[in-house]
Design an enzyme around this catalytic site. Structure first.
Site, PDB file in Angstrom:
ATOM      1  N   ASP A 113       0.802  -1.228   0.000  1.00  0.00           N
ATOM      2  CA  ASP A 113       0.000   0.000   0.000  1.00  0.00           C
ATOM      3  C   ASP A 113       0.833   1.275   0.000  1.00  0.00           C
ATOM      4  O   ASP A 113       0.371   2.310   0.452  1.00  0.00           O
ATOM      5  CB  ASP A 113      -0.962  -0.002   1.197  1.00  0.00           C
ATOM      6  CG  ASP A 113      -0.238  -0.202   2.517  1.00  0.00           C
ATOM      7  OD1 ASP A 113       0.999  -0.338   2.504  1.00  0.00           O
ATOM      8  OD2 ASP A 113      -0.914  -0.214   3.560  1.00  0.00           O
ATOM      9  N   LYS A 164       5.756   1.609  15.466  1.00  0.00           N
ATOM     10  CA  LYS A 164       4.737   2.487  16.079  1.00  0.00           C
ATOM     11  C   LYS A 164       5.100   2.917  17.505  1.00  0.00           C
ATOM     12  O   LYS A 164       4.422   2.567  18.478  1.00  0.00           O
ATOM     13  CB  LYS A 164       3.364   1.811  16.022  1.00  0.00           C
ATOM     14  CG  LYS A 164       3.065   1.339  14.589  1.00  0.00           C
ATOM     15  CD  LYS A 164       1.631   1.154  14.262  1.00  0.00           C
ATOM     16  CE  LYS A 164       1.415   0.935  12.779  1.00  0.00           C
ATOM     17  NZ  LYS A 164       1.863  -0.278  12.155  1.00  0.00           N
ATOM     18  N   ASP A 220       1.719   6.076   2.418  1.00  0.00           N
ATOM     19  CA  ASP A 220       1.008   4.825   2.655  1.00  0.00           C
ATOM     20  C   ASP A 220      -0.457   5.167   2.426  1.00  0.00           C
ATOM     21  O   ASP A 220      -1.036   5.978   3.159  1.00  0.00           O
ATOM     22  CB  ASP A 220       1.244   4.362   4.100  1.00  0.00           C
ATOM     23  CG  ASP A 220       0.455   3.110   4.449  1.00  0.00           C
ATOM     24  OD1 ASP A 220      -0.663   2.941   3.923  1.00  0.00           O
ATOM     25  OD2 ASP A 220       0.949   2.308   5.252  1.00  0.00           O
TER      26      ASP A 220
HETATM   27  N1  GDD Z   1       0.411 -11.934   3.419  1.00  0.00           N
HETATM   28  C1  GDD Z   1       0.146 -11.175   4.473  1.00  0.00           C
HETATM   29  N2  GDD Z   1      -0.261 -11.773   5.614  1.00  0.00           N
HETATM   30  N3  GDD Z   1       0.271  -9.828   4.360  1.00  0.00           N
HETATM   31  C2  GDD Z   1      -0.011  -9.078   5.453  1.00  0.00           C
HETATM   32  C3  GDD Z   1      -0.456  -9.632   6.670  1.00  0.00           C
HETATM   33  C4  GDD Z   1      -0.580 -11.075   6.747  1.00  0.00           C
HETATM   34  O1  GDD Z   1      -0.952 -11.659   7.763  1.00  0.00           O
HETATM   35  N4  GDD Z   1      -0.651  -8.613   7.554  1.00  0.00           N
HETATM   36  C5  GDD Z   1      -0.359  -7.469   6.902  1.00  0.00           C
HETATM   37  N5  GDD Z   1       0.017  -7.740   5.621  1.00  0.00           N
HETATM   38  C6  GDD Z   1       0.447  -6.786   4.593  1.00  0.00           C
HETATM   39  C7  GDD Z   1      -0.525  -5.642   4.306  1.00  0.00           C
HETATM   40  O2  GDD Z   1      -1.400  -6.007   3.262  1.00  0.00           O
HETATM   41  C8  GDD Z   1       0.418  -4.537   3.872  1.00  0.00           C
HETATM   42  O3  GDD Z   1       0.779  -4.647   2.515  1.00  0.00           O
HETATM   43  C9  GDD Z   1       1.676  -4.811   4.689  1.00  0.00           C
HETATM   44  O4  GDD Z   1       1.599  -6.158   5.105  1.00  0.00           O
HETATM   45  C10 GDD Z   1       1.810  -3.877   5.885  1.00  0.00           C
HETATM   46  O5  GDD Z   1       0.615  -3.947   6.642  1.00  0.00           O
HETATM   47  P1  GDD Z   1      -0.184  -2.619   7.040  1.00  0.00           P
HETATM   48  O6  GDD Z   1      -1.370  -3.068   7.816  1.00  0.00           O
HETATM   49  O7  GDD Z   1      -0.394  -1.751   5.877  1.00  0.00           O
HETATM   50  O8  GDD Z   1       0.848  -1.989   8.076  1.00  0.00           O
HETATM   51  P2  GDD Z   1       1.040  -0.467   8.497  1.00  0.00           P
HETATM   52  O9  GDD Z   1       0.735   0.459   7.396  1.00  0.00           O
HETATM   53  O10 GDD Z   1       0.327  -0.249   9.788  1.00  0.00           O
HETATM   54  O11 GDD Z   1       2.620  -0.422   8.835  1.00  0.00           O
HETATM   55  C11 GDD Z   1       3.568  -0.964   7.927  1.00  0.00           C
HETATM   56  O12 GDD Z   1       3.807  -0.042   6.864  1.00  0.00           O
HETATM   57  C12 GDD Z   1       4.421   1.215   7.234  1.00  0.00           C
HETATM   58  C13 GDD Z   1       4.705   1.978   5.967  1.00  0.00           C
HETATM   59  O13 GDD Z   1       3.561   2.188   5.272  1.00  0.00           O
HETATM   60  C14 GDD Z   1       4.879  -1.251   8.689  1.00  0.00           C
HETATM   61  O14 GDD Z   1       5.727  -1.955   7.827  1.00  0.00           O
HETATM   62  C15 GDD Z   1       5.542   0.041   9.164  1.00  0.00           C
HETATM   63  O15 GDD Z   1       6.811  -0.248   9.744  1.00  0.00           O
HETATM   64  C16 GDD Z   1       5.754   0.984   7.975  1.00  0.00           C
HETATM   65  O16 GDD Z   1       6.303   2.236   8.428  1.00  0.00           O
HETATM   66 MG    MG Z   2      -0.037   0.284   5.502  1.00  0.00          MG
END
Ligand code: GDD
Ligand code: MG
Length: 362
Positions: A113, A164, A220
């Protein structure tokens, strides 16, 4: 070269759009989010992409066959029976990412994303030069608390990684783009594991992670406010990189992206920061700013839409006013003269009355 894209999150923060399809399939600037990443990976010679899927597999399979034909690459779906988090899927795909255990390989891992001018070639060059197990792209943000935060040395070695954080540590955050050497696979097990909470902090301690600072925009786009903010940044980027892709003319103001099959009637004023999808019809005298209209929707004459997202195949009546980060799910019907401010409308609803109580879900 290979890549794994984490496409498995529930996408709850992008509801009601993600009630209809997984987050990576939602069109951002008229292309599924996933396609932006695939197109950039192909440009640096990636030939095999693993989609790590945890839910709504059918929609992902459809996109898989469409995009593998379009970009002439091998796309493999790796389906989880229980969600494996952000690290487990890498171990589950070990046989694809490193088919020969005696041979060192390199592979990308991406959050699905994030939108930016993906620096994949720069990552390859940087990774090979520093020789550590991982390269992580970082970018400065104003509010780091909702991201993974990174502290690195002047030599770009990551000294600590905190997901976070409650207290301010640094404004440099994990941009969700990684390049690994296959030896990283020895650190990850095929079970639910968070790369941010369980793997990166240890790699940082072992000094096996280096940070590459992104030049240019990043967002994001996993929630409506950021989706629209990301669109503004992306359209601004297009306006310098490929201005011919944006529409110009007396009906348009600032950066506007319109699919060529959309119909915009006379007397409309569209822009700035608007994206209009395929098959959309905007009737006469309508004003749209800072918004996304997804495929197949019709906006009735003399309506006003600002700072909002209209889902697929919606039918908006005449003299309607929609603003304040309102998001309509797929196939919502809105009667003439209705007003919405900061409202979420679930898919397949018919709305006849105005709703001005902010944050309400219909
Ligand atoms: N296959 C799979 N299985 N993918 C997963 C799972 C799972 O169980 N859980 C989450 N994902 C995927 C989501 O679809 C997304 O592409 C990615 O892992 C990160 O999950 P998000 O839910 O979008 O996390 P976030 O936005 O809170 O935080 C992450 O992204 C930030 C940057 O945008 C972290 O990586 C942070 O460290 C980072 O700063
Ligand atoms: Mg995200």
């Amino acid at each position: 070269m290979k890549a794994l894209i984490l496409v498995g999150g529930y996408g709850t923060r992008l509801r009601p759009l993600t009630f209809s399809c997984p987050k990576p399939c939602v069109e951002f600037a008229n292309k599924p989010i996933l396609e932006h990443q695939l197109a950039a990976l192909v440009k640096v010679g990636v030939t095999d992409v693993v989609l790590a899927i945890a839910y709504q597999p059918e929609a992902m399979h459809e996109l898989q066959s469409k995009l593998s034909a379009k970009y002439n690459i091998n796309i493999i779906c790796s389906q989880e029976t229980t969600p494996l988090g952000t690290a487990g899927p890498i171990a589950a795909a070990r046989h694809i990412l490193q088919p020969n255990p005696d041979e060192k390989t390199y592979f990308f891992v991406l959050n699905s994303d994030v939108i930016c001018d993906y620096p994949f070639q720069e990552m390859i060059d940087f990774h090979k030069a520093h020789g550590k197990q991982g390269t992580l792209v970082v970018t400065p943000v104003d509010d780091p608390s909702k991201y993974g935060v990174v502290v690195s040395s002047e030599q770009h070695e990551i000294l600590s990684f905190v997901e976070k954080p409650k207290k301010f540590i640094s404004n440099k955050i994990n941009a969700g783009l990684y390049l690994f050497t296959s030896t990283v696979l020895d650190r990850i097990e095929n079970k639910p594991t968070s790369i941010e909470r369980e793997i990166f902090p240890i790699m940082a301690k072992d000094r096996e992670l280096c940070s590459l600072t992104l030049k240019g925009f990043w967002m994001d786009i996993g929630q409506p406010k950021d989706f629209l903010a990301g669109l503004e940044l992306y359209l601004n980027f297009l306006s310098t990189k490929s201005p011919e892709s944006l529409i110009k003319g007396s009906k348009y103001l600032g950066d506007v992206l319109i699919d060529e099959s959309a119909i915009i009637e006379d007397g409309c004023l569209i822009g700035p920061n608007v994206c209009i999808g395929p098959g959309v019809k905007i009737e006469s005298g309508t004003r749209i700013a800072s918004s996304v209209i997804l495929a197949g929707s019709t906006i009735g004459a003399h309506s006003w839409i600002r700072g909002s997202i209209i889902g697929w195949r919606c039918r908006i009546g005449r003299w309607v006013r929609i603003e304040g980060l309102t998001v309509l799910g797929e196939n919502v019907q809105v009667k003439d003269e209705v007003c919405f401010n900061e409202i979420i409308v679930l898919p397949h609803k018919e709305v006849k009355e105005s709703e001005m109580v902010k944050g309400k879900i219909l």
